[in-house]
Motif scaffolding. Structure first.
Motif, PDB file in Angstrom:
ATOM      1  N   VAL A   1      38.336  33.353  60.983  1.00 20.37           N
ATOM      2  CA  VAL A   1      37.672  34.653  61.114  1.00 20.37           C
ATOM      3  C   VAL A   1      36.508  34.705  60.132  1.00 20.37           C
ATOM      4  CG1 VAL A   1      39.700  35.911  61.939  1.00 20.37           C
ATOM      5  CG2 VAL A   1      39.310  35.695  59.476  1.00 20.37           C
ATOM      6  N   GLU A   2      35.479  35.429  60.503  1.00 15.84           N
ATOM      7  CA  GLU A   2      34.336  35.628  59.615  1.00 15.84           C
ATOM      8  C   GLU A   2      34.717  36.674  58.577  1.00 15.84           C
ATOM      9  OE1 GLU A   2      31.493  34.182  59.336  1.00 15.84           O
ATOM     10  OE2 GLU A   2      31.386  32.950  61.154  1.00 15.84           O
ATOM     11  N   ILE A   3      34.985  36.214  57.362  1.00 16.53           N
ATOM     12  CA  ILE A   3      35.412  37.117  56.298  1.00 16.53           C
ATOM     13  C   ILE A   3      34.192  37.754  55.647  1.00 16.53           C
ATOM     14  CG2 ILE A   3      36.564  37.263  54.059  1.00 16.53           C
ATOM     15  CD1 ILE A   3      38.396  34.998  54.954  1.00 16.53           C
ATOM     16  N   GLU A   4      34.114  39.066  55.738  1.00 11.95           N
ATOM     17  CA  GLU A   4      32.985  39.795  55.147  1.00 11.95           C
ATOM     18  C   GLU A   4      33.163  39.963  53.640  1.00 11.95           C
ATOM     19  OE1 GLU A   4      33.352  43.249  57.531  1.00 11.95           O
ATOM     20  OE2 GLU A   4      32.912  42.163  59.380  1.00 11.95           O
ATOM     21  N   ASP A   5      34.383  40.226  53.231  1.00 14.95           N
ATOM     22  CA  ASP A   5      34.705  40.372  51.804  1.00 14.95           C
ATOM     23  C   ASP A   5      36.146  39.945  51.600  1.00 14.95           C
ATOM     24  OD1 ASP A   5      32.312  41.821  50.562  1.00 14.95           O
ATOM     25  OD2 ASP A   5      32.806  43.166  52.221  1.00 14.95           O
ATOM     26  N   GLU A   6      36.432  39.427  50.404  1.00 11.94           N
ATOM     27  CA  GLU A   6      37.814  39.109  50.040  1.00 11.94           C
ATOM     28  C   GLU A   6      38.103  39.734  48.686  1.00 11.94           C
ATOM     29  OE1 GLU A   6      40.788  35.291  49.290  1.00 11.94           O
ATOM     30  OE2 GLU A   6      39.237  35.190  50.851  1.00 11.94           O
ATOM     31  N   VAL A   7      39.250  40.376  48.590  1.00 14.37           N
ATOM     32  CA  VAL A   7      39.645  41.078  47.363  1.00 14.37           C
ATOM     33  C   VAL A   7      41.028  40.630  46.949  1.00 14.37           C
ATOM     34  CG1 VAL A   7      40.309  43.340  46.426  1.00 14.37           C
ATOM     35  CG2 VAL A   7      38.201  43.117  47.749  1.00 14.37           C
ATOM     36  N   ARG A   8      41.213  40.446  45.659  1.00 16.03           N
ATOM     37  CA  ARG A   8      42.540  40.133  45.118  1.00 16.03           C
ATOM     38  C   ARG A   8      43.014  41.294  44.268  1.00 16.03           C
ATOM     39  NH1 ARG A   8      44.017  34.370  42.733  1.00 16.03           N
ATOM     40  NH2 ARG A   8      44.284  34.098  44.990  1.00 16.03           N
ATOM     41  N   ILE A   9      44.276  41.659  44.471  1.00 16.15           N
ATOM     42  CA  ILE A   9      44.885  42.745  43.704  1.00 16.15           C
ATOM     43  C   ILE A   9      46.133  42.221  43.013  1.00 16.15           C
ATOM     44  CG2 ILE A   9      46.008  44.990  43.832  1.00 16.15           C
ATOM     45  CD1 ILE A   9      44.204  45.770  46.037  1.00 16.15           C
ATOM     46  N   ILE A  10      46.223  42.446  41.713  1.00 11.41           N
ATOM     47  CA  ILE A  10      47.428  42.119  40.956  1.00 11.41           C
ATOM     48  C   ILE A  10      48.246  43.394  40.835  1.00 11.41           C
ATOM     49  CG2 ILE A  10      48.372  41.118  38.853  1.00 11.41           C
ATOM     50  CD1 ILE A  10      46.469  39.241  40.383  1.00 11.41           C
ATOM     51  N   LEU A  11      49.420  43.377  41.438  1.00 13.11           N
ATOM     52  CA  LEU A  11      50.282  44.559  41.441  1.00 13.11           C
ATOM     53  C   LEU A  11      51.473  44.364  40.514  1.00 13.11           C
ATOM     54  CD1 LEU A  11      50.798  45.777  45.140  1.00 13.11           C
ATOM     55  CD2 LEU A  11      49.441  46.872  43.361  1.00 13.11           C
ATOM     56  N   LEU A  12      51.821  45.409  39.800  1.00  7.89           N
ATOM     57  CA  LEU A  12      53.040  45.441  39.000  1.00  7.89           C
ATOM     58  C   LEU A  12      53.716  46.773  39.267  1.00  7.89           C
ATOM     59  CD1 LEU A  12      54.970  44.367  36.813  1.00  7.89           C
ATOM     60  CD2 LEU A  12      53.472  45.420  35.096  1.00  7.89           C
ATOM     61  N   ASP A  13      54.904  46.724  39.832  1.00  9.05           N
ATOM     62  CA  ASP A  13      55.626  47.972  40.165  1.00  9.05           C
ATOM     63  C   ASP A  13      54.741  48.921  40.973  1.00  9.05           C
ATOM     64  OD1 ASP A  13      58.064  47.309  38.934  1.00  9.05           O
ATOM     65  OD2 ASP A  13      57.274  47.882  36.974  1.00  9.05           O
ATOM     66  N   GLU A  14      54.033  48.362  41.959  1.00 12.77           N
ATOM     67  CA  GLU A  14      53.157  49.125  42.858  1.00 12.77           C
ATOM     68  C   GLU A  14      51.968  49.764  42.143  1.00 12.77           C
ATOM     69  OE1 GLU A  14      55.287  51.775  45.406  1.00 12.77           O
ATOM     70  OE2 GLU A  14      56.633  50.210  46.164  1.00 12.77           O
ATOM     71  N   THR A  15      51.673  49.293  40.942  1.00 13.39           N
ATOM     72  CA  THR A  15      50.490  49.755  40.215  1.00 13.39           C
ATOM     73  C   THR A  15      49.446  48.643  40.225  1.00 13.39           C
ATOM     74  OG1 THR A  15      51.768  51.173  38.730  1.00 13.39           O
ATOM     75  CG2 THR A  15      49.578  50.510  37.997  1.00 13.39           C
ATOM     76  N   PRO A  16      48.231  48.936  40.724  1.00 11.39           N
ATOM     77  CA  PRO A  16      47.181  47.909  40.723  1.00 11.39           C
ATOM     78  C   PRO A  16      46.649  47.690  39.303  1.00 11.39           C
ATOM     79  CG  PRO A  16      46.338  49.966  41.635  1.00 11.39           C
ATOM     80  CD  PRO A  16      47.806  50.178  41.400  1.00 11.39           C
ATOM     81  N   MET A  17      47.060  46.584  38.695  1.00 13.49           N
ATOM     82  CA  MET A  17      46.644  46.275  37.328  1.00 13.49           C
ATOM     83  C   MET A  17      45.231  45.693  37.286  1.00 13.49           C
ATOM     84  SD  MET A  17      49.389  47.204  35.765  1.00 13.49           S
ATOM     85  CE  MET A  17      49.072  46.585  34.104  1.00 13.49           C
ATOM     86  N   VAL A  18      44.915  44.893  38.298  1.00 16.98           N
ATOM     87  CA  VAL A  18      43.616  44.227  38.388  1.00 16.98           C
ATOM     88  C   VAL A  18      43.165  44.244  39.843  1.00 16.98           C
ATOM     89  CG1 VAL A  18      42.331  42.086  38.019  1.00 16.98           C
ATOM     90  CG2 VAL A  18      44.223  42.675  36.482  1.00 16.98           C
ATOM     91  N   VAL A  19      41.903  44.577  40.072  1.00 16.13           N
ATOM     92  CA  VAL A  19      41.335  44.532  41.423  1.00 16.13           C
ATOM     93  C   VAL A  19      39.961  43.880  41.314  1.00 16.13           C
ATOM     94  CG1 VAL A  19      40.637  45.837  43.458  1.00 16.13           C
ATOM     95  CG2 VAL A  19      42.530  46.680  42.044  1.00 16.13           C
ATOM     96  N   TYR A  20      39.787  42.763  41.993  1.00 20.33           N
ATOM     97  CA  TYR A  20      38.470  42.120  41.937  1.00 20.33           C
ATOM     98  C   TYR A  20      38.128  41.446  43.263  1.00 20.33           C
ATOM     99  CZ  TYR A  20      40.899  37.619  40.974  1.00 20.33           C
ATOM    100  OH  TYR A  20      41.698  36.506  41.019  1.00 20.33           O
ATOM    101  N   GLY A  21      36.838  41.363  43.517  1.00 21.96           N
ATOM    102  CA  GLY A  21      36.354  40.670  44.695  1.00 21.96           C
ATOM    103  C   GLY A  21      36.069  39.228  44.361  1.00 21.96           C
ATOM    104  N   LYS A  22      36.062  38.397  45.393  1.00 22.75           N
ATOM    105  CA  LYS A  22      35.742  36.977  45.225  1.00 22.75           C
ATOM    106  C   LYS A  22      34.356  36.746  45.825  1.00 22.75           C
ATOM    107  CE  LYS A  22      40.568  35.493  45.631  1.00 22.75           C
ATOM    108  NZ  LYS A  22      41.489  34.577  46.351  1.00 22.75           N
ATOM    109  N   GLU A  23      33.397  36.515  44.963  1.00 21.00           N
ATOM    110  CA  GLU A  23      32.010  36.343  45.396  1.00 21.00           C
ATOM    111  C   GLU A  23      31.728  34.865  45.652  1.00 21.00           C
ATOM    112  OE1 GLU A  23      28.209  36.805  42.823  1.00 21.00           O
ATOM    113  OE2 GLU A  23      28.682  38.797  43.620  1.00 21.00           O
TER     114      GLU A  23
END
Length: 308
Positions: free
Chosen positions: A153-175
Motif C-alpha cells: 500500500v502507498e503509505i502516506e504517513d507512519e506513526v509509532r506510539i509507545i503505550l503504557l497502561d493505555e497512556t501514550p508516552m511517546v508519539v512520533y512520525g517516521k520521516e
C-alpha cells in the motif's frame, strides 16, 4: 558502561542506580536481572516483562496480531500467514505457492513479504512479479519458520506510539529519507551521504539523472528507522489524538500493557501495521534521551510496583 551499550540497557542501569536495585547484565545486555530485597525481575531483549505471555506471543506474531485485530474490528493491514514447507505438508499444506500467486494476482500493485516474527524491517521485501515473489520467499524461508504476505500500500504517513497502561508516552512520525535536487547532482550523488539507504531499491535509470532544483525525492518506500528514516515527535493535535485512540483500541484487543504500536495512513485512513511487545527506542534516544528515559522509568515503576 560501554559506549556501545544499547540505550535500553543504559536506561535500565540508570533506573536501577537511582532506586537501589542491583543489576546483573548478561549476554551483552540481552538478558538483564534486576533484584531488590526479595523481588527479582528480568528484562530480555527489549521486553521488561510487563506483558502477559499470551499478549507477548500475539504481538510478536504478525499474522496472529492481524487476525485478532480483525476479530475486534480494529482497522489494520492484513497479514496472511504461510508456514515453511520444511515443516512438512501436514503443517504447511500442499498448495501454499498457489495461494501466494493468487494474492499476487489480487494485488497487482505488489505485495510485501516478511518474516512472521521479527523487527527493524529485516528481510522485508516488496515484490511485483512471481519471480520476485519466489526469490523473497526463498530468502525468508531460509531463516524463518513462517512468513507473512501483506498487500503493498502507498503509505502516506507512519506513526509509532509507545503505550503504557493505555497512556501514550511517546508519539512520533517516521520521516523517510529524501533529498532535494540542486539542478546539478544526480540522484545517486545526492543520496551518497545516506549510507543506510539501499540504492538498489531505486530505479537504476533514475539514479543517474540530475534532480531538478527544489524537487524532493524519497529514497525508499520503507519507513523503518534502521533504513534511514528519522523519528519526529508529534505535538498535541488531531493526528496525535486519532492515532492514540487507534493504538489504545489495538492494545485492548490483544490485552497488552507496554507496547510499541505502528500505524500507517493509507488513502487518508489510519490502520494498525503491527504491534511490538519489546519497546525499542534506540534511534529516538539519540535525539530525545530525557523522554526515552522517562518512558522506561515509568514502565519500570510498574515492574517494581512503584516502591522507591
Amino acid at each position: 558502561m560501554s559506549s556501545n551499550e544499547r540505550i535500553f540497557v543504559q536506561a535500565i542501569r540508570s533506573y536501577c542506580a537511582r532506586h537501589g536495585i542491583a543489576i546483573d547484565v548478561r549476554a551483552d545486555g540481552w538478558l538483564i536481572a534486576m533484584h531488590r530485597g526479595g523481588t527479582r525481575r528480568f528484562a530480555f531483549g527489549y521486553d521488561i516483562g510487563l506483558n502477559s505471555a499470551i499478549a507477548h506471543r500475539l504481538a510478536n506474531d504478525k499474522s496472529a496480531t492481524s487476525e485478532v485485530l480483525a476479530l475486534a474490528g480494529v482497522p489494520s493491514v492484513a497479514h496472511h500467514l504461510f508456514l515453511n514447507p520444511k515443516l512438512g505438508e501436514h503443517v504447511a499444506g500442499q498448495r501454499w505457492w498457489e495461494a501466494m500467486l493468487r494474492l499476487l494476482m489480487q494485488h497487482p500493485q505488489g505485495l510485501v513479504a516478511k518474516p512472521n516474527e521479527g523487527t527493524a524491517g529485516r528481510s522485508v521485501i516488496k515484490v511485483t512479479s512471481s519471480a520476485e515473489l519466489e526469490g523473497a520467499v526463498s530468502e525468508i524461508f531460509a531463516m524463518s519458520l513462517g512468513l507473512v504476505i501483506a498487500p503493498y500500500v502507498e503509505i502516506e504517513d507512519e506513526v509509532r506510539i509507545i503505550l503504557l497502561d493505555e497512556t501514550p508516552m511517546v508519539v512520533y512520525g517516521k520521516e523517510r529519507p529524501s533529498v532535494t535536487g540542486d539542478g546539478v547532482q544526480t540522484l545517486r550523488e545526492l543520496a551518497g551521504a545516506m549510507p543506510k539507504v539501499k540504492l538498489d531499491e531505486l530505479d537504476a535509470r533514475e539514479l543517474n539523472v540530475v534532480v531538478p532544483k527544489g524537487e524532493r525525492r524519497f529514497l525508499t518506500w520503507r519507513h523503518n528507522l534502521d533504513a534511514g528514516a528519522k523519528p519526529v515527535l508529534i505535538a498535541d493535535g488531531e493526528v496525535r489524538a486519532t492515532c492514540a485512540k487507534l493504538a489504545i483500541d489495538a492494545a485492548r484487543a490483544i490485552g497488552i500493557t507496554f507496547a510499541s504500536i505502528d500505524l500507517v495512513r493509507v488513502d487518508g485512513a489510519w490502520k494498525v501495521l503491527e504491534i511490538n511487545s519489546g519497546v525499542m527506542m534506540e534511534a529516538l534516544g539519540k535525539l530525545h534521551p530525557g523522554l526515552v528515559q522517562a518512558t522506561y522509568d515509568a514502565a519500570l515503576d510498574r515492574v517494581f510496583g512503584s516502591e522507591h
